[in-house]
Enzyme design. Structure first.
Site, PDB file in Angstrom:
ATOM      1  N   CYS A 100      52.686 -27.276   2.848  1.00  0.00           N
ATOM      2  CA  CYS A 100      53.333 -28.097   1.826  1.00  0.00           C
ATOM      3  C   CYS A 100      53.199 -27.449   0.449  1.00  0.00           C
ATOM      4  O   CYS A 100      54.140 -27.418  -0.337  1.00  0.00           O
ATOM      5  CB  CYS A 100      52.725 -29.500   1.816  1.00  0.00           C
ATOM      6  SG  CYS A 100      53.452 -30.588   0.569  1.00  0.00           S
ATOM      7  N   CYS A 198      49.625 -36.026   3.650  1.00  0.00           N
ATOM      8  CA  CYS A 198      50.426 -36.833   2.723  1.00  0.00           C
ATOM      9  C   CYS A 198      51.361 -37.822   3.417  1.00  0.00           C
ATOM     10  O   CYS A 198      51.472 -38.960   3.010  1.00  0.00           O
ATOM     11  CB  CYS A 198      51.206 -35.928   1.780  1.00  0.00           C
ATOM     12  SG  CYS A 198      51.866 -34.437   2.536  1.00  0.00           S
TER      13      CYS A 198
END
Length: 366
Positions: A100, A198
């Site tokens: 990410c 997340c």
């Protein structure tokens, strides 16, 4: 530093909020961006970006800066989540936070910020960037708060990305960040740090993965080859895992000297070919320890692999650095030989190499 237009990734958390405050205090033109990276069931109790956006907007209001809500969910699904699923289906345990950072926060977000006329971006990561005059290279350093250092998750950043990035809270202790937030009246000063991946949040991980990966039950065996249970699918387990094995009450006399009948069970091996999960008793069982690891898909901060030699490395985030010898093989693959055995070295996780406080880069454990 001359006054610049800096775009800050405001997550709704205290670290990015204090980052924006510190940069504004230094006289920079600060703009906030809230990144929405996940849309599936985003209104659930486990994962609500709406609440985080409200917190980020409240921070922007207190600081007197603009904030923009940007949706990177499509990029995230293509570049991060698809790879995440591929790795799990192959029986490995990926680290999506590493991907990410490389693909979204310091690529898609950085590109967006540059289109907004930014000269730099900043995030609330606990790390530091230093320019080495001798080598004319940017270095990635650990954050000064050792308990919060996040350089492990940033090890895939390259020279171009680091040249455009600031990590203001990397120079501070977490307690100081909290104190500053409280002192200037930020609404999220006492907000709990987010944990976990997340897009998964605090939800039960296996339940989440069930939606995307089909179950393929098979035998759970101990080191003597005895079947002592059934697993739900190798994708749902990781090396070193202790919870959720469903064999807590089973005894295996003589499995390991000194382990005792009631010593906890740990996942030690995953045999993909035979769909078998191997477990052992005792945290220090030999099957859980290894002095060697091999990694590929390497990424080096300086742009090329460091010389073969003595360094330190982590094979998982929460480990302390461990002395090792790097045999680089090629720029894309390397081997680490550790002086002390490493616990539950896990394919799919990142092996990250350090020279003191300098993060040199790393690769994916194979």
């Amino acid at each position: 530093m001359k006054k610049q237009r800096i775009v800050v990734g405001l997550s709704g958390g205290v670290d990015s909020a204090v980052t924006a405050h510190l940069l504004k205090q230094q006289g920079h033109e600060v703009v906030g961006i809230f990144m929405k990276n996940w849309e599936d069931d985003d209104d659930s109790e486990f994962c609500s970006s709406n609440i985080d956006f409200i917190d980020a907007a409240s921070v922007a209001d207190v600081l007197g800066i603009e904030i923009e809500h940007v949706n990177f969910a499509a990029d995230y699904k293509d570049r991060v989540f698809a790879e995440f699923l591929r790795e799990y289906q192959a029986g490995r345990t990926p680290n999506p936070d590493v991907l990410c950072n490389a693909e979204i926060k310091f690529k898609a977000f950085l590109d967006h910020a540059m289109r907004l006329g930014a000269e730099k971006i900043a995030t609330g990561h606990y790390a530091r960037v230093r320019f080495d005059e001798a080598t004319q290279k940017h270095e990635l350093l650990k954050g000064l708060d050792g308990s919060k250092d996040q350089s492990y998750f940033l090890h895939r950043l390259n020279q171009q990305q680091l040249s455009k990035t600031l990590f203001p809270v990397g120079e501070l202790q977490k307690t100081e960040v909290r104190r500053i937030a409280d002192e200037i009246g930020l609404p999220n000063a006492k907000k709990k740090d987010s944990t976990g991946i997340c897009f998964i949040g605090e939800r039960p991980f296996r339940e989440f993965l069930n939606r995307y990966i089909s179950k393929a039950p098979g035998p759970v065996k101990d080191e003597r080859g005895r079947t002592i249970g059934e697993h739900q699918g190798l994708s749902f387990y990781t090396l070193g895992q202790r919870q959720g094995l469903g064999i807590g009450g089973i005894k295996a006399k003589g499995a390991q000297r000194g382990a005792g009948d009631h010593a906890p069970w740990f996942v030690a091996r995953k045999d993909i070919e035979h769909n078998t999960l191997w477990v052992v008793q005792g945290h220090e069982h030999p099957w859980l320890l290894s002095n060697l690891l091999e990694a590929d898909d390497a990424s080096w901060v300086a742009g090329a692999a460091p010389a073969t030699g003595d360094y330190a490395a982590k094979s998982r985030y929460r480990q302390v650095d461990s002395a090792c010898e790097l045999d680089r093989g090629t720029d894309q693959a390397f081997r680490l030989a550790f002086g002390a055995p490493q616990w539950a070295v896990t394919p799919g996780q990142s092996a990250v190499v350090y020279d003191g406080d300098v993060c040199l880069g790393g690769g994916v454990i194979v």
